[in-house]
Scaffold this motif. Structure first.
Motif, PDB file in Angstrom:
ATOM      1  N   GLN A 158       0.809  -1.215   0.000  1.00 15.48           N
ATOM      2  CA  GLN A 158       0.000   0.000   0.000  1.00 15.48           C
ATOM      3  C   GLN A 158       0.846   1.270   0.000  1.00 15.48           C
ATOM      4  OE1 GLN A 158      -3.165  -0.543  -0.651  1.00 15.48           O
ATOM      5  NE2 GLN A 158      -2.429  -2.665  -0.671  1.00 15.48           N
ATOM      6  N   ARG A 159       1.848   1.303   0.887  1.00 17.09           N
ATOM      7  CA  ARG A 159       2.638   2.549   0.977  1.00 17.09           C
ATOM      8  C   ARG A 159       3.589   2.705  -0.200  1.00 17.09           C
ATOM      9  NH1 ARG A 159       2.604   1.608   6.783  1.00 17.09           N
ATOM     10  NH2 ARG A 159       1.019   3.029   7.608  1.00 17.09           N
ATOM     11  N   LEU A 160       4.136   1.610  -0.732  1.00 20.83           N
ATOM     12  CA  LEU A 160       5.087   1.769  -1.847  1.00 20.83           C
ATOM     13  C   LEU A 160       4.417   2.338  -3.106  1.00 20.83           C
ATOM     14  CD1 LEU A 160       8.072   1.552  -2.633  1.00 20.83           C
ATOM     15  CD2 LEU A 160       7.585  -0.739  -3.523  1.00 20.83           C
ATOM     16  N   PRO A 161       3.297   1.766  -3.582  1.00 21.59           N
ATOM     17  CA  PRO A 161       2.655   2.390  -4.755  1.00 21.59           C
ATOM     18  C   PRO A 161       2.177   3.813  -4.507  1.00 21.59           C
ATOM     19  CG  PRO A 161       1.361   0.497  -3.967  1.00 21.59           C
ATOM     20  CD  PRO A 161       2.642   0.508  -3.197  1.00 21.59           C
ATOM     21  N   ARG A 162       1.740   4.114  -3.298  1.00 19.95           N
ATOM     22  CA  ARG A 162       1.331   5.499  -3.020  1.00 19.95           C
ATOM     23  C   ARG A 162       2.527   6.441  -3.120  1.00 19.95           C
ATOM     24  NH1 ARG A 162      -2.680   2.652  -0.574  1.00 19.95           N
ATOM     25  NH2 ARG A 162      -4.590   3.673   0.136  1.00 19.95           N
ATOM     26  N   LEU A 163       3.691   5.936  -2.752  1.00 22.30           N
ATOM     27  CA  LEU A 163       4.887   6.788  -2.757  1.00 22.30           C
ATOM     28  C   LEU A 163       5.491   6.927  -4.152  1.00 22.30           C
ATOM     29  CD1 LEU A 163       6.937   8.352  -0.932  1.00 22.30           C
ATOM     30  CD2 LEU A 163       8.280   6.246  -0.858  1.00 22.30           C
ATOM     31  N   ILE A 164       5.659   5.801  -4.869  1.00 25.12           N
ATOM     32  CA  ILE A 164       6.422   5.878  -6.134  1.00 25.12           C
ATOM     33  C   ILE A 164       5.577   5.535  -7.355  1.00 25.12           C
ATOM     34  CG2 ILE A 164       8.598   5.370  -4.934  1.00 25.12           C
ATOM     35  CD1 ILE A 164       8.582   2.568  -6.167  1.00 25.12           C
ATOM     36  N   GLY A 165       4.302   5.217  -7.153  1.00 24.60           N
ATOM     37  CA  GLY A 165       3.441   4.863  -8.284  1.00 24.60           C
ATOM     38  C   GLY A 165       3.351   3.355  -8.445  1.00 24.60           C
ATOM     39  N   ARG A 166       2.211   2.938  -9.005  1.00 28.05           N
ATOM     40  CA  ARG A 166       1.885   1.516  -9.089  1.00 28.05           C
ATOM     41  C   ARG A 166       2.870   0.710  -9.934  1.00 28.05           C
ATOM     42  NH1 ARG A 166      -3.814  -1.096 -10.462  1.00 28.05           N
ATOM     43  NH2 ARG A 166      -3.056  -2.849 -11.655  1.00 28.05           N
ATOM     44  N   GLY A 167       3.235   1.239 -11.096  1.00 32.32           N
ATOM     45  CA  GLY A 167       4.115   0.489 -12.004  1.00 32.32           C
ATOM     46  C   GLY A 167       5.480   0.244 -11.397  1.00 32.32           C
ATOM     47  N   ARG A 168       6.052   1.302 -10.830  1.00 33.22           N
ATOM     48  CA  ARG A 168       7.378   1.156 -10.250  1.00 33.22           C
ATOM     49  C   ARG A 168       7.338   0.267  -9.011  1.00 33.22           C
ATOM     50  NH1 ARG A 168      10.538   6.703 -11.402  1.00 33.22           N
ATOM     51  NH2 ARG A 168       8.879   8.082 -10.764  1.00 33.22           N
ATOM     52  N   ALA A 169       6.255   0.383  -8.244  1.00 34.26           N
ATOM     53  CA  ALA A 169       6.125  -0.445  -7.042  1.00 34.26           C
ATOM     54  C   ALA A 169       6.014  -1.918  -7.426  1.00 34.26           C
ATOM     55  CB  ALA A 169       4.904  -0.009  -6.237  1.00 34.26           C
ATOM     56  N   LEU A 170       5.209  -2.200  -8.447  1.00 32.16           N
ATOM     57  CA  LEU A 170       5.022  -3.609  -8.823  1.00 32.16           C
ATOM     58  C   LEU A 170       6.299  -4.198  -9.428  1.00 32.16           C
ATOM     59  CD1 LEU A 170       1.311  -3.641 -10.027  1.00 32.16           C
ATOM     60  CD2 LEU A 170       2.295  -4.801  -8.039  1.00 32.16           C
ATOM     61  N   ASP A 171       7.106  -3.373 -10.077  1.00 32.36           N
ATOM     62  CA  ASP A 171       8.422  -3.842 -10.537  1.00 32.36           C
ATOM     63  C   ASP A 171       9.197  -4.378  -9.322  1.00 32.36           C
ATOM     64  OD1 ASP A 171      11.176  -3.947 -11.082  1.00 32.36           O
ATOM     65  OD2 ASP A 171      11.208  -2.140 -12.311  1.00 32.36           O
ATOM     66  N   LEU A 172       9.280  -3.572  -8.271  1.00 30.29           N
ATOM     67  CA  LEU A 172      10.049  -4.002  -7.091  1.00 30.29           C
ATOM     68  C   LEU A 172       9.389  -5.189  -6.396  1.00 30.29           C
ATOM     69  CD1 LEU A 172      11.314  -0.740  -5.359  1.00 30.29           C
ATOM     70  CD2 LEU A 172      12.223  -2.025  -7.269  1.00 30.29           C
ATOM     71  N   ILE A 173       8.050  -5.177  -6.317  1.00 26.17           N
ATOM     72  CA  ILE A 173       7.349  -6.249  -5.590  1.00 26.17           C
ATOM     73  C   ILE A 173       7.405  -7.571  -6.365  1.00 26.17           C
ATOM     74  CG2 ILE A 173       5.059  -7.006  -4.794  1.00 26.17           C
ATOM     75  CD1 ILE A 173       4.504  -3.992  -4.135  1.00 26.17           C
ATOM     76  N   PHE A 174       7.231  -7.521  -7.707  1.00 27.73           N
ATOM     77  CA  PHE A 174       7.237  -8.755  -8.521  1.00 27.73           C
ATOM     78  C   PHE A 174       8.636  -9.360  -8.638  1.00 27.73           C
ATOM     79  CE2 PHE A 174       3.301  -7.484 -11.285  1.00 27.73           C
ATOM     80  CZ  PHE A 174       2.455  -7.913 -10.276  1.00 27.73           C
ATOM     81  N   THR A 175       9.646  -8.505  -8.799  1.00 28.49           N
ATOM     82  CA  THR A 175      11.001  -9.051  -8.978  1.00 28.49           C
ATOM     83  C   THR A 175      11.660  -9.334  -7.638  1.00 28.49           C
ATOM     84  OG1 THR A 175      12.060  -6.880  -8.978  1.00 28.49           O
ATOM     85  CG2 THR A 175      11.366  -7.748 -11.137  1.00 28.49           C
ATOM     86  N   GLY A 176      11.283  -8.604  -6.604  1.00 33.42           N
ATOM     87  CA  GLY A 176      11.941  -8.758  -5.298  1.00 33.42           C
ATOM     88  C   GLY A 176      13.381  -8.272  -5.309  1.00 33.42           C
ATOM     89  N   ARG A 177      13.764  -7.575  -6.405  1.00 36.26           N
ATOM     90  CA  ARG A 177      15.182  -7.212  -6.546  1.00 36.26           C
ATOM     91  C   ARG A 177      15.568  -6.118  -5.555  1.00 36.26           C
ATOM     92  NH1 ARG A 177      16.016  -2.692 -10.082  1.00 36.26           N
ATOM     93  NH2 ARG A 177      14.029  -1.760 -10.701  1.00 36.26           N
ATOM     94  N   HIS A 178      16.892  -6.054  -5.290  1.00 39.51           N
ATOM     95  CA  HIS A 178      17.422  -4.988  -4.445  1.00 39.51           C
ATOM     96  C   HIS A 178      17.753  -3.788  -5.334  1.00 39.51           C
ATOM     97  CE1 HIS A 178      19.192  -8.197  -1.464  1.00 39.51           C
ATOM     98  NE2 HIS A 178      17.873  -8.260  -1.572  1.00 39.51           N
TER      99      HIS A 178
END
Ligand SMILES: C/C=C/C(=O)SCCNC(=O)CCNC(=O)[C@H](O)C(C)(C)COP(=O)(O)OP(=O)(O)OC[C@H]1O[C@@H](n2cnc3c(N)ncnc32)[C@H](O)[C@@H]1OP(=O)(O)O
Length: 269
Positions: A158-178
């Motif tokens: 919830q907080r990540l997409p609100r902060l950086i936007g849905r697309g960028r958040a899902l990139d980080l959430i789906f890949t789990g990358r650092h």
């Protein structure tokens, strides 16, 4: 008798964190370096307690959260996660983390996460519950939960997409990358990058501390309360809070100081 109503701030004896206040800056240091400050239940409970202390401490005007040792925090404690027996206990566990971080997010003063080393999973979710994030060069941030068969559960979805936007958040959430500090800055995940996270966070805190305390609290309240509302309702809240700010002594002082061409001296009144 004179002291009958004197306010005494009670600070609990923390096992896994340290609390100190210096020149208006409250510093919370996670102290479980042997586990890269993994957020066990005990750590989460102490974070809730320290949030209560900060909320009551008249000396605390900006709060900085950081970790001791090699990391900010490497996530929820995976030994405790391994022991979650069923969906119900797991849900309770997520609710516990969410509630603690909601208390931090609701603090009436500006909060900054000073990130060095790893801020992963629950560790990044703690940083997301802060108002601002500062990272040291070399810091690594991410939400690796899906690689463990989990999803972020302490507010990250919830907080990540609100902060950086849905697309960028899902990139980080789906890949789990650092992501490193520079990419985090580009994504808007952190506000500043410096050689030393704590020094950079303190510099930022000192800039904030020059401003009127009540105005800071009202500005934060306006942003936080407006988030879930439609624009017209949120703007009404903004106007109300602007009204409160305009009624403070500090507002009179701020405007007078400007007209007299001198720095203001705010009293938080
Ligand atoms: C709702 C929220 C969910 C979540 O947060 S799920 C958890 C998300 N986090 C992670 O998946 C990160 C887990 N940790 C790691 O991947 C690695 O660590 C690092 C990449 C951060 C660092 O690796 P390296 O430098 O090789 O250190 P090391 O030997 O793995 O860690 C040092 C000690 O710290 C313990 N530790 C690290 N992270 C956690 C954790 N999240 N929970 C419990 N313990 C952790 C390790 O086990 C070890 O301990 P020992 O020396 O006794 O082997």
């Amino acid at each position: 008798m004179e002291h009958e109503h004197e306010f005494v701030l009670e600070i609990p004896e923390f096992q896994h964190l340290a609390y100190e206040v210096e020149e208006g800056i409250a510093l919370v240091t996670l102290k479980r370096p042997e586990a890269l400050n993994a957020l066990s239940r005990e750590v989460l409970e102490e974070l809730a307690q320290v949030a209560e202390v900060i909320a009551q401490d008249p000396e605390a005007r900006v709060a900085i959260f950081r970790g001791e040792g090699r990391a900010f925090a490497a996530g929820a404690d995976l030994k405790e996660i391994a022991a979650l027996k069923d969906p119900f206990t797991a849900r309770e566990y997520a609710l516990l983390g969410q509630q603690v971080f909601a208390e931090i997010a609701a603090l009436p003063i500006p909060t900054i996460a000073a990130i060095h080393g790893y801020a992963l999973g629950g560790g990044l979710e703690l940083a997301l519950a802060c108002d601002l994030r500062v990272a040291a060069k070399g810091a690594k941030l991410g939400l690796p939960e899906v690689g463990l068969g989990l999803i972020p559960g302490f507010g990250g979805t919830q907080r990540l997409p609100r902060l950086i936007g849905r697309g960028r958040a899902l990139d980080l959430i789906f890949t789990g990358r650092h992501v490193d500090a520079e990419e985090a800055l580009m994504l808007g995940l952190v506000n500043r990058v410096g050689e030393d996270a704590l020094e950079e966070a303190k510099k930022l805190a000192q800039k904030i501390l020059k401003n009127a305390p009540i105005a800071l609290a009202l500005a934060k309240e306006s942003v936080v309360r407006g988030e879930g509302l439609d624009l017209a309702e949120a703007l009404e809240i903004e106007a109300d809070l602007f009204g409160y700010a305009a009624a403070t002594e500090d507002m009179k002082e701020g405007v007078r100081a400007f007209l007299e061409k001198r720095p203001p001296v705010f009293k938080g009144e």
